[in-house]
Structures are given as C-alpha cells and as structure tokens.
Design a protein around this motif. Structure first.
Motif, PDB file in Angstrom:
ATOM      1  N   GLU A   1      47.454  -3.264   1.397  1.00  0.00           N
ATOM      2  CA  GLU A   1      46.717  -4.406   1.974  1.00  0.00           C
ATOM      3  C   GLU A   1      47.659  -5.585   2.206  1.00  0.00           C
ATOM      4  O   GLU A   1      47.574  -6.264   3.229  1.00  0.00           O
ATOM      5  CB  GLU A   1      45.580  -4.815   1.020  1.00  0.00           C
ATOM      6  CG  GLU A   1      44.431  -3.813   0.931  1.00  0.00           C
ATOM      7  CD  GLU A   1      44.731  -2.595   0.066  1.00  0.00           C
ATOM      8  OE1 GLU A   1      45.668  -2.667  -0.747  1.00  0.00           O
ATOM      9  OE2 GLU A   1      44.028  -1.578   0.223  1.00  0.00           O
TER      10      GLU A   1
ATOM     11  N   ASN B   1      37.925 -10.076  -0.748  1.00  0.00           N
ATOM     12  CA  ASN B   1      38.333  -9.931  -2.146  1.00  0.00           C
ATOM     13  C   ASN B   1      38.209 -11.257  -2.903  1.00  0.00           C
ATOM     14  O   ASN B   1      38.175 -12.325  -2.292  1.00  0.00           O
ATOM     15  CB  ASN B   1      39.799  -9.490  -2.212  1.00  0.00           C
ATOM     16  CG  ASN B   1      39.981  -8.024  -1.877  1.00  0.00           C
ATOM     17  OD1 ASN B   1      39.329  -7.152  -2.428  1.00  0.00           O
ATOM     18  ND2 ASN B   1      40.894  -7.742  -0.947  1.00  0.00           N
TER      19      ASN B   1
ATOM     20  N   PRO C   1      41.879  -5.922   3.924  1.00  0.00           N
ATOM     21  CA  PRO C   1      41.416  -5.356   2.654  1.00  0.00           C
ATOM     22  C   PRO C   1      41.083  -3.872   2.749  1.00  0.00           C
ATOM     23  O   PRO C   1      40.672  -3.388   3.814  1.00  0.00           O
ATOM     24  CB  PRO C   1      40.155  -6.173   2.328  1.00  0.00           C
ATOM     25  CG  PRO C   1      39.749  -6.850   3.565  1.00  0.00           C
ATOM     26  CD  PRO C   1      40.944  -6.919   4.466  1.00  0.00           C
ATOM     27  N   PHE C   2      41.260  -3.181   1.645  1.00  0.00           N
ATOM     28  CA  PHE C   2      40.843  -1.783   1.502  1.00  0.00           C
ATOM     29  C   PHE C   2      41.346  -0.862   2.615  1.00  0.00           C
ATOM     30  O   PHE C   2      40.571  -0.185   3.279  1.00  0.00           O
ATOM     31  CB  PHE C   2      39.309  -1.702   1.345  1.00  0.00           C
ATOM     32  CG  PHE C   2      38.838  -2.185   0.004  1.00  0.00           C
ATOM     33  CD1 PHE C   2      38.989  -1.402  -1.126  1.00  0.00           C
ATOM     34  CD2 PHE C   2      38.289  -3.458  -0.134  1.00  0.00           C
ATOM     35  CE1 PHE C   2      38.580  -1.863  -2.379  1.00  0.00           C
ATOM     36  CE2 PHE C   2      37.875  -3.926  -1.388  1.00  0.00           C
ATOM     37  CZ  PHE C   2      38.024  -3.118  -2.516  1.00  0.00           C
TER      38      PHE C   2
ATOM     39  N   HIS D   1      34.567  -0.065  -8.917  1.00  0.00           N
ATOM     40  CA  HIS D   1      35.629  -0.297  -7.941  1.00  0.00           C
ATOM     41  C   HIS D   1      36.103   1.067  -7.432  1.00  0.00           C
ATOM     42  O   HIS D   1      36.268   1.993  -8.233  1.00  0.00           O
ATOM     43  CB  HIS D   1      36.799  -1.046  -8.600  1.00  0.00           C
ATOM     44  CG  HIS D   1      37.797  -1.527  -7.604  1.00  0.00           C
ATOM     45  ND1 HIS D   1      38.679  -0.670  -6.986  1.00  0.00           N
ATOM     46  CD2 HIS D   1      38.038  -2.748  -7.088  1.00  0.00           C
ATOM     47  CE1 HIS D   1      39.423  -1.364  -6.143  1.00  0.00           C
ATOM     48  NE2 HIS D   1      39.047  -2.628  -6.190  1.00  0.00           N
TER      49      HIS D   1
ATOM     50  N   GLY E   1      35.762  -7.077  -3.241  1.00  0.00           N
ATOM     51  CA  GLY E   1      36.670  -6.359  -4.134  1.00  0.00           C
ATOM     52  C   GLY E   1      37.428  -7.325  -5.022  1.00  0.00           C
ATOM     53  O   GLY E   1      37.014  -8.475  -5.231  1.00  0.00           O
ATOM     54  N   GLU E   2      38.545  -6.851  -5.502  1.00  0.00           N
ATOM     55  CA  GLU E   2      39.292  -7.595  -6.522  1.00  0.00           C
ATOM     56  C   GLU E   2      40.438  -8.393  -5.882  1.00  0.00           C
ATOM     57  O   GLU E   2      40.446  -9.621  -5.895  1.00  0.00           O
ATOM     58  CB  GLU E   2      39.810  -6.542  -7.501  1.00  0.00           C
ATOM     59  CG  GLU E   2      40.550  -7.029  -8.666  1.00  0.00           C
ATOM     60  CD  GLU E   2      40.958  -5.838  -9.560  1.00  0.00           C
ATOM     61  OE1 GLU E   2      40.113  -4.986  -9.875  1.00  0.00           O
ATOM     62  OE2 GLU E   2      42.143  -5.774  -9.910  1.00  0.00           O
ATOM     63  N   GLY E   3      41.383  -7.653  -5.334  1.00  0.00           N
ATOM     64  CA  GLY E   3      42.521  -8.311  -4.692  1.00  0.00           C
ATOM     65  C   GLY E   3      43.340  -7.271  -3.968  1.00  0.00           C
ATOM     66  O   GLY E   3      43.200  -6.074  -4.236  1.00  0.00           O
ATOM     67  N   PRO E   4      44.197  -7.701  -3.060  1.00  0.00           N
ATOM     68  CA  PRO E   4      44.985  -6.753  -2.268  1.00  0.00           C
ATOM     69  C   PRO E   4      45.955  -5.942  -3.134  1.00  0.00           C
ATOM     70  O   PRO E   4      46.500  -6.452  -4.111  1.00  0.00           O
ATOM     71  CB  PRO E   4      45.773  -7.642  -1.304  1.00  0.00           C
ATOM     72  CG  PRO E   4      45.291  -9.037  -1.496  1.00  0.00           C
ATOM     73  CD  PRO E   4      44.474  -9.103  -2.732  1.00  0.00           C
ATOM     74  N   GLY E   5      46.154  -4.685  -2.744  1.00  0.00           N
ATOM     75  CA  GLY E   5      47.227  -3.869  -3.291  1.00  0.00           C
ATOM     76  C   GLY E   5      48.412  -3.893  -2.331  1.00  0.00           C
ATOM     77  O   GLY E   5      48.439  -4.702  -1.387  1.00  0.00           O
TER      78      GLY E   5
END
Ligand code: URA
Length: 185
Positions: free
Chosen positions: A49, A82, A55-56, A156, A42-46
C-alpha cells in the motif's frame, strides 16, 4: 473539519503530524466511492500500500477482494480507508500518538462520505473508532450503533492469512453486511 474533498486532500499533502511520515513512500489516503453507503476501515498501510498509495492492495487486500467477489460487494462502490495513512515500520500496530494524530483525517472522510454502515477491520479499527473497551473477539459479528451509523466489527483480513478458521467468520460477517445493505437501500 473541511467541507470539501479538495480541501481535505490538500490538507494532508506533506503531513508531518507524526513520526510515521519519516518512513513513508506515499500517503495512503483512501479509495473508492466518495458517496458510498458502505465504508471499510482498516489499520494502516503495509509495504504494498505504501508503494502504490492505495489501501488493501497487498495479500490481505487480495483476500478481502475475493470475499467481496464471492459475496457480491463491489470494491468500486464502497469507500476504503485506514486509521493511519502512513505505513508503520515492520507492519507493527500504529501507536496511540500516531493514531491520535491521524484520526481527524478519517473522521473528516466519514463526515464527507456519510456512510450508513461501517465495517471495522480488526482490533485497531474497532478500538480507535468505538473505544478501547471493545475487544474484537467478543464484538465481531455484532452490530453496534453510534450517532446513526451502524458498525460491524470483524476480523482484519491479515488475521485470516494466519488462521483459516477466521475465514468462515469473516465471510459470515460480510454476508450480514451485504444483507443489511440490501435492506437499507
Ligand atoms: N492492512 C490494513 O489495515 N490496511 C491496508 O491498507 C492494508 C493492510
């Protein structure tokens, strides 16, 4: 590059290689089967996360889990990581200097997992792994091969939350992945 998970995991503790370190609660290293044939990037933590260190696990992750369940992909059997391991502020895309500072951790993870297939979730993953010349709209759904690893770029999962139509394409792409895994193993 580290030859063992222990060394790699130790090396990231307290990482200050980029400015994202200043805003993080947790480093979101990666999760799942460290010997998986199938890996997701993926891209990066939100925010979720960052709080949980995995992650996710937020809304996008829950949607991805639903697709996994529907298609028969077991989250515990795959490895998920990520491009950047620390949360970009306000969930913006990681900047080039942040991705460049972090990417060796991911490369090392790929080296240790040795996946046969990697699913690239969204444009940031696609461009950072395969090159800036790739666009997600044209590339998604199409297999690409690099150094013996098969790559499937797809949307995504957060994009599916914004555009219902992308759900069908995401589903189709993951079905292709599931079929490929059945043929490989
Ligand atoms: N989006 C990502 O790209 N990665 C996560 O871990 C969560 C949301």
């Amino acid at each position: 590059m580290f030859e063992t998970w222990e060394e790699l995991e130790k090396s990231i503790i307290g990482c200050k290689k980029c400015k994202l370190c200043t805003g993080r609660t947790n480093i979101v290293f990666g999760t799942g089967n460290k010997e998986a044939d199938l890996m997701f990037i993926g891209e990066g933590p939100g925010a979720d996360e960052d709080r949980e260190g995995e992650p996710f696990v937020g809304r996008a992750g829950k949607l991805m889990n639903m697709a996994f369940n529907g298609i028969g992909i077991n989250r515990e059997e795959v490895y998920i990581a990520n491009i950047v391991k620390c949360r970009p502020p306000s969930n913006r895309n990681p900047e080039a200097d942040e991705a460049n500072a972090c990417i060796d951790y991911l490369r090392n993870q790929v080296m240790l997992v040795k996946p046969k297939v990697i699913v690239l979730l969204g444009s940031v993953a696609l461009k950072n792994i395969l090159g800036n010349e790739y666009g997600i709209t044209a590339s998604r759904g199409n297999w690409l091969e690099r150094k013996g690893i098969l790559y499937m770029p797809t949307w995504h999962p957060a994009a599916l939350l914004r555009d219902e139509n992308k759900k069908i394409e995401f589903w189709k792409d993951l079905k292709q992945v599931k079929e490929k895994m059945e043929n490989i193993i």
